[in-house]
Scaffold this motif. Structure first.
Motif, PDB file in Angstrom:
ATOM      1  N   VAL A 110       8.163  -1.068  13.606  1.00  0.00           N
ATOM      2  CA  VAL A 110       8.298  -2.607  13.701  1.00  0.00           C
ATOM      3  C   VAL A 110       6.525  -2.974  13.877  1.00  0.00           C
ATOM      4  O   VAL A 110       6.183  -3.949  13.036  1.00  0.00           O
ATOM      5  CB  VAL A 110       8.965  -3.149  15.037  1.00  0.00           C
ATOM      6  N   LEU A 111       5.883  -2.240  14.672  1.00  0.00           N
ATOM      7  CA  LEU A 111       4.605  -2.679  15.013  1.00  0.00           C
ATOM      8  C   LEU A 111       3.560  -2.312  13.811  1.00  0.00           C
ATOM      9  O   LEU A 111       2.719  -3.191  13.341  1.00  0.00           O
ATOM     10  CB  LEU A 111       3.890  -1.796  16.279  1.00  0.00           C
ATOM     11  N   ASN A 132       4.588  -2.592  10.618  1.00  0.00           N
ATOM     12  CA  ASN A 132       5.124  -3.496   9.605  1.00  0.00           C
ATOM     13  C   ASN A 132       4.444  -4.888   9.822  1.00  0.00           C
ATOM     14  O   ASN A 132       4.929  -6.021   9.616  1.00  0.00           O
ATOM     15  CB  ASN A 132       6.352  -3.419   9.329  1.00  0.00           C
ATOM     16  N   ALA A 133       3.533  -4.992  10.539  1.00  0.00           N
ATOM     17  CA  ALA A 133       2.868  -6.310  11.414  1.00  0.00           C
ATOM     18  C   ALA A 133       2.189  -7.267  10.078  1.00  0.00           C
ATOM     19  O   ALA A 133       2.172  -6.867   8.897  1.00  0.00           O
ATOM     20  CB  ALA A 133       1.723  -6.123  12.292  1.00  0.00           C
ATOM     21  N   LEU A 193      11.450   3.339  16.044  1.00  0.00           N
ATOM     22  CA  LEU A 193      11.663   2.042  15.655  1.00  0.00           C
ATOM     23  C   LEU A 193      10.622   1.406  16.147  1.00  0.00           C
ATOM     24  O   LEU A 193       9.829   0.412  15.446  1.00  0.00           O
ATOM     25  CB  LEU A 193      12.795   1.361  16.023  1.00  0.00           C
ATOM     26  N   ILE A 194       9.923   1.545  17.364  1.00  0.00           N
ATOM     27  CA  ILE A 194       8.758   0.870  17.924  1.00  0.00           C
ATOM     28  C   ILE A 194       7.714   0.697  17.053  1.00  0.00           C
ATOM     29  O   ILE A 194       7.000  -0.404  16.322  1.00  0.00           O
ATOM     30  CB  ILE A 194       8.429   1.245  19.464  1.00  0.00           C
TER      31      ILE A 194
END
Lengths: 201, 201
Positions: B197-198, B200-201, B193-194
């Motif tokens: 999330v990163l 999809n900045a 997930l990290i």
């Protein structure tokens, strides 16, 4: 009685950590660790509620006597987590939540290897930006700084025991509650039940 | 996609394990491992639902080829857990529940160190006796034998990752659901997930 569990919770600003924790604390079974600081109380802030407001000398004495689990200085003031209130609550079998930024969290993980750490992610950086803008309290530069800070913090998420996403408040609250309940049910915390059941034969 | 989690669940007869698992399986997110046996189907039993009914030769071939996670023989018949269906489901990202007695559970824990094990205790031996008698299907000798068996099994609870009590069905279902959800949120299962999330900045 088994000891309480220390939970370390971190999340970038804007991830809804405060709202999630407020819901979790309503259960009444878990306590919030209050930080100590040497800065002056702002209007409306109450000693022992928002912070333990102490003098620079008192704080430095705590540091010297291993009385803080972690601390940092910021704008000429100390901020930190006093060790004794946390340990007292854990010894009374109460669970404690430490809401803390990444660097402090890493220090507490080292000092308290039994602590359980949880990192709360935003669904995406776009959504985090949307949430920060929705607040409407900060200008563009501050928002950009917060987003870049968030990116730096998220890179540390892999150091945590659990990683969860706050997409929807209710689900996120349930997720954190599930983590807390599961930790309560870990063998280390429930092994005394075996004898209890067998002795009530 | 991360792998599914293998859950091993054990409980003495009369602890309500079957009822708890039936509720958990309703969530649809978790699958039940079906045992294989060489005994003949009883009236109403369906191949692939109650058991995989296979021949003695087939079972012995499985044993030889490391095709069972554990097995035991009882009254001249083999009973065991075929490895492949479990591994296939885990590789598809599905969680699997193995409902299994203590000796088999210990073997699976050794073969599958990533498995998460849960022991369900009765509130007390008295209450377990009351529940067994309430069924009304067994005579005194059988009940006494089951209680003594339960005592033996409960002594192994300390080998499990989690120990929970079934006092009230709803609470017990919530406890097992909390354990499953918390395990899903463990870093090992959510670390991807990290990057999500990163990126999809």
């Amino acid at each position: 009685m088994s000891k309480g569990v220390l939970f370390i919770v971190s999340a970038p600003s804007g991830c809804g950590k405060g709202t999630i924790l407020a819901e979790i604390l309503k259960s009444g079974n878990i306590y919030y660790s209050i930080s100590a600081t040497t800065r002056s109380p702002r209007p409306g802030e109450v000693n022992g509620v928002n912070y333990h407001f102490i003098s620079k000398e008192e704080f430095e004495e705590l540091i010297e006597n291993n009385g803080v689990l972690e601390y940092a200085s910021y704008c000429d003031n100390y901020y930190g987590t006093p060790r004794k209130p946390v340990e007292d609550m854990l010894n009374e079998g109460k669970h404690v939540i430490l809401e803390i930024e990444v660097q402090g969290a890493l220090k507490v993980m080292q000092k308290c290897p039994d602590a359980v750490s949880v990192f709360i992610l935003p669904p995406s950086m776009k959504e985090l930006e949307r949430r920060l803008r929705k607040r409407g309290t900060e200008d563009n530069d501050v928002i950009k700084k917060r987003l870049s800070q968030a990116e730096d913090e998220i890179k540390y998420a892999e150091n945590y025991d659990y990683i969860m996403v706050n997409c929807e408040l209710e689900k996120a609250v349930n997720d954190l509650a599930a983590i807390i309940r599961a930790e309560e049910l870990k063998k280390e915390n429930t092994i005394n039940l075996i004898d209890e059941v067998l002795c009530n034969a």
